[in-house]
Scaffold this motif. Structure first.
Motif, PDB file in Angstrom:
ATOM      1  N   PRO A 135     -23.391  48.316 -27.575  1.00 41.27           N
ATOM      2  CA  PRO A 135     -23.472  49.291 -26.437  1.00 41.27           C
ATOM      3  C   PRO A 135     -22.673  48.493 -25.135  1.00 41.27           C
ATOM      4  N   LYS A 136     -22.706  47.290 -25.178  1.00 33.24           N
ATOM      5  CA  LYS A 136     -21.998  46.558 -23.807  1.00 33.24           C
ATOM      6  C   LYS A 136     -20.655  46.790 -23.972  1.00 33.24           C
ATOM      7  N   LEU A 137     -19.895  46.642 -25.210  1.00 31.92           N
ATOM      8  CA  LEU A 137     -18.433  46.536 -25.279  1.00 31.92           C
ATOM      9  C   LEU A 137     -18.043  47.838 -26.013  1.00 31.92           C
ATOM     10  N   GLY A 138     -18.780  48.651 -26.852  1.00 29.72           N
ATOM     11  CA  GLY A 138     -18.143  49.986 -27.243  1.00 29.72           C
ATOM     12  C   GLY A 138     -17.143  49.470 -28.254  1.00 29.72           C
ATOM     13  N   LEU A 139     -17.283  48.359 -29.086  1.00 32.07           N
ATOM     14  CA  LEU A 139     -16.187  48.054 -29.946  1.00 32.07           C
ATOM     15  C   LEU A 139     -16.987  47.752 -31.361  1.00 32.07           C
ATOM     16  N   PRO A 140     -16.301  47.954 -32.498  1.00 31.54           N
ATOM     17  CA  PRO A 140     -16.816  47.483 -33.655  1.00 31.54           C
ATOM     18  C   PRO A 140     -16.777  46.124 -33.813  1.00 31.54           C
ATOM     19  N   GLN A 141     -17.789  45.599 -34.554  1.00 35.37           N
ATOM     20  CA  GLN A 141     -18.178  44.326 -34.670  1.00 35.37           C
ATOM     21  C   GLN A 141     -17.039  43.123 -34.411  1.00 35.37           C
ATOM     22  N   MET A 142     -16.090  43.329 -35.659  1.00 31.03           N
ATOM     23  CA  MET A 142     -15.149  42.328 -35.880  1.00 31.03           C
ATOM     24  C   MET A 142     -14.008  42.335 -34.926  1.00 31.03           C
ATOM     25  N   ILE A 143     -13.774  43.509 -34.240  1.00 30.41           N
ATOM     26  CA  ILE A 143     -12.859  43.421 -32.930  1.00 30.41           C
ATOM     27  C   ILE A 143     -13.182  42.265 -32.026  1.00 30.41           C
ATOM     28  N   SER A 144     -14.292  42.291 -31.631  1.00 30.23           N
ATOM     29  CA  SER A 144     -15.133  41.402 -30.600  1.00 30.23           C
ATOM     30  C   SER A 144     -14.729  39.939 -31.033  1.00 30.23           C
ATOM     31  N   SER A 145     -14.672  39.699 -32.392  1.00 30.91           N
ATOM     32  CA  SER A 145     -14.789  38.274 -32.913  1.00 30.91           C
ATOM     33  C   SER A 145     -13.128  37.616 -32.512  1.00 30.91           C
ATOM     34  N   ARG A 146     -12.296  38.595 -32.211  1.00 30.20           N
ATOM     35  CA  ARG A 146     -11.251  38.078 -31.622  1.00 30.20           C
ATOM     36  C   ARG A 146     -11.083  37.385 -30.384  1.00 30.20           C
ATOM     37  N   ALA A 147     -12.201  37.493 -29.561  1.00 25.75           N
ATOM     38  CA  ALA A 147     -12.393  36.771 -28.510  1.00 25.75           C
ATOM     39  C   ALA A 147     -12.762  35.102 -28.591  1.00 25.75           C
ATOM     40  N   GLN A 148     -13.145  34.930 -29.790  1.00 20.69           N
ATOM     41  CA  GLN A 148     -13.352  33.437 -30.218  1.00 20.69           C
ATOM     42  C   GLN A 148     -12.306  32.901 -31.007  1.00 20.69           C
ATOM     43  N   PHE A 149     -12.059  33.849 -32.079  1.00 21.34           N
ATOM     44  CA  PHE A 149     -10.760  33.257 -33.008  1.00 21.34           C
ATOM     45  C   PHE A 149      -9.397  33.474 -32.559  1.00 21.34           C
ATOM     46  N   GLY A 150      -9.196  34.476 -31.810  1.00 17.64           N
ATOM     47  CA  GLY A 150      -7.758  34.853 -31.394  1.00 17.64           C
ATOM     48  C   GLY A 150      -7.382  36.007 -32.212  1.00 17.64           C
ATOM     49  N   VAL A 151      -6.679  36.928 -31.849  1.00 20.03           N
ATOM     50  CA  VAL A 151      -6.212  38.300 -32.524  1.00 20.03           C
ATOM     51  C   VAL A 151      -5.775  37.869 -33.707  1.00 20.03           C
ATOM     52  N   TYR A 152      -4.788  36.940 -34.275  1.00 22.06           N
ATOM     53  CA  TYR A 152      -4.776  36.576 -35.627  1.00 22.06           C
ATOM     54  C   TYR A 152      -5.576  35.841 -36.366  1.00 22.06           C
ATOM     55  N   GLY A 153      -6.252  34.799 -35.543  1.00 17.58           N
ATOM     56  CA  GLY A 153      -7.038  33.891 -36.204  1.00 17.58           C
ATOM     57  C   GLY A 153      -8.480  34.830 -36.733  1.00 17.58           C
ATOM     58  N   ALA A 154      -8.822  35.854 -36.263  1.00 16.09           N
ATOM     59  CA  ALA A 154     -10.076  36.507 -36.685  1.00 16.09           C
ATOM     60  C   ALA A 154      -9.780  36.958 -38.009  1.00 16.09           C
ATOM     61  N   VAL A 155      -8.561  37.290 -38.452  1.00 15.97           N
ATOM     62  CA  VAL A 155      -8.009  37.928 -39.821  1.00 15.97           C
ATOM     63  C   VAL A 155      -8.929  36.897 -40.908  1.00 15.97           C
TER      64      VAL A 155
END
Length: 477
Positions: A81-101
């Motif tokens: 509810p806070k972000l309105g995002l699917p779960q794994m999109i939010s993990s880009r904040a930790q791993f980076g946009v490519y790193g989350a792959v």
């Protein structure tokens, strides 16, 4: 523009704007309760007894694992509810946009594995109930049913959770009464005494079951209004998932303890058929097969829908887009399910042993991911996210985040000496008498390494930066 047309969801990995938020946290309870009242969870509970635990201590261990893993899983849900995002999109904040792959690839494997193993059991139930003959026909039909609901999307998946909750409560209550009436259940308890190795295995089975929901749990809470209290979302998700799974696993531990005569394969040899016979055969067995199909359909839709989100999150990192056509969306779901059905059709007959090892291997790779995501969101970034930067490799989070990636690798490697797997047993496992505590090591080590490092390197915004409403609106078109 709304997110649905003729009932079909239009949004995928884009942000859900405030104008489209709806529902209450109660829907999280029914979704996760219904998705856990299912036969694979029964199998998971049975594994603790099959591999040596006393029924009583198996149930206690499974409960402890479900509570611990469920708390981690529900913390992920509260992000929706806070972000309105699917779960794994939010993990880009930790791993980076490519790193989350990197963890995303493992997530796809997880969804395929659960979809395939679940399709085997659901296919058997459909074949038995509809007298289709070969279970393969039931597997294919189940794949088609899953494709329909998953393609319709979010609202229909939640509806399936409500249906499964009602059907599951009726069916599982009947089975529990039937078992108590037909067997001296008290004689199943205390026959083997307490054994630390099998007790820890039961904890791992319960925790692993819950933790594997982590990579997609926020997918199903992201439409809730942004002002939904995090504690309310947490509580509804936690109670639904833990109560549903514990009910199923307790039933599994008891069923696995039922004595069988010589030559009878029992629950080990024919899980679905055994459940039908346990119900009393005939029409009642048909009803139980329907219960099995409903429960598996509820959770398999989560796997297919989560698979779609994961695939799109992976590809969008390089295409820099957050939207796809409804045709592409439907084709991706169909391709995912076709692959899982193919795996199910050629699955090994040694289902229980393979499933046990599958769950424990997943626990090893997803525990570090959960630790990083939760530590960053709640302790480092303190719930502050630059949402537009999640879609921009040149933005705040960059392409690769060495802090998260190295911490993740350290967390995985740290577990290796503590593994107790079919193909490998670590030296520390032997020292502990065969007990597998690798997931605890992975959680603690990863959280400690990442927290200390990220406190120096992270660059969270002063407050959450939302996606402009105009951008979100265009993504639904």
């Amino acid at each position: 523009m709304t997110s649905t047309t003729r009932g079909v969801e239009r949004r995928t990995i884009d942000v859900v704007p405030a104008s489209e938020r709806h529902g209450t946290p109660r829907s999280q309870f029914t979704l996760w309760f219904g998705a856990n009242l299912q036969i694979t969870a029964i199998v998971d509970g049975a594994l603790a007894v099959v591999f040596g635990a006393d029924a009583l201590w198996a149930i206690v261990g499974l409960l402890l694992g479900n509570v611990l893993g469920g708390a981690v899983m529900a913390l992920h849900s509260a992000q929706g509810p806070k972000l309105g995002l699917p779960q794994m999109i939010s993990s880009r904040a930790q791993f980076g946009v490519y790193g989350a792959v990197i963890p995303l690839v493992l997530v796809v494997v997880m969804y395929l594995g659960f979809a395939a193993t679940g399709s085997v059991l659901a296919g058997q139930a459909l074949s038995e109930g509809l007298h289709l003959g070969a279970p393969k026909l039931g597997i294919v039909l189940f794949g088609v049913l899953t494709a329909v609901v998953a393609t319709l999307g979010y609202r229909y998946i939640h509806l399936m959770g409500k249906i499964s909750t009602v059907v599951g409560i009726v069916g599982f209550t009947y089975l529990a009464i039937k078992i108590v009436a037909d067997y001296d259940v008290t004689s199943f308890f205390g026959t083997k005494g307490f054994d630390i190795v099998t007790f820890l295995l039961a904890i791992s089975l319960g925790a692993g079951w819950q933790l594997t929901f982590g990579p997609y749990v926020a997918d199903y809470s992201r439409y809730l209004p942004a002002d939904t209290p995090a504690t309310t979302t947490f509580r509804a998700t936690f109670l639904g998932s833990v109560l549903g799974s514990q009910w199923s696993m307790t039933l599994g531990a008891i069923i696995a303890s039922i004595p069988v005569t010589a030559g009878d394969p029992g629950f080990l040899g024919n899980q679905v058929g055994f459940m039908g016979d346990l119900a009393g055969g005939g029409f009642v067995a048909l009803v139980i097969y329907l219960v099995i199909v409903c429960g598996k359909l509820a959770v398999n839709c989560l796997n297919a829908y989560g698979g779609l989100m994961t695939i799109l999150t992976t590809t969008s990192a390089f295409t820099r887009t957050s939207k796809v056509s409804q045709t592409t969306r439907a084709l991706l779901i169909a391709a995912f399910l076709a692959t899982s059905v193919g795996i199910a059709l050629f699955a090994s007959a040694d289902f229980l042993d393979n499933f046990k090892n599958f769950v424990l291997v997943l626990l090893m790779v997803f525990t570090p991911w959960s630790a990083i995501n939760l530590v960053d969101y709640y302790l480092v970034s303190r719930e502050r996210v630059d949402v537009p930067a999640l879609y921009d490799p040149d933005g705040r989070y960059g392409r690769w985040n060495a802090t998260a990636l190295v911490s993740y690798a350290v967390g995985v490697v740290a577990q290796v000496p503590f593994l107790a797997q079919k193909l490998y047993t670590g030296p520390m496992t032997d020292a502990l008498g065969g007990a597998d505590v690798s997931w605890i090591v992975g959680l603690v080590v990863t959280a400690a390494v990442y927290y200390v490092w990220a406190r120096r390197t992270a660059n969270p915004p002063a407050e959450t930066i939302p996606m402009p409403e105009s951008v979100s609106a265009r993504a639904a078109v």
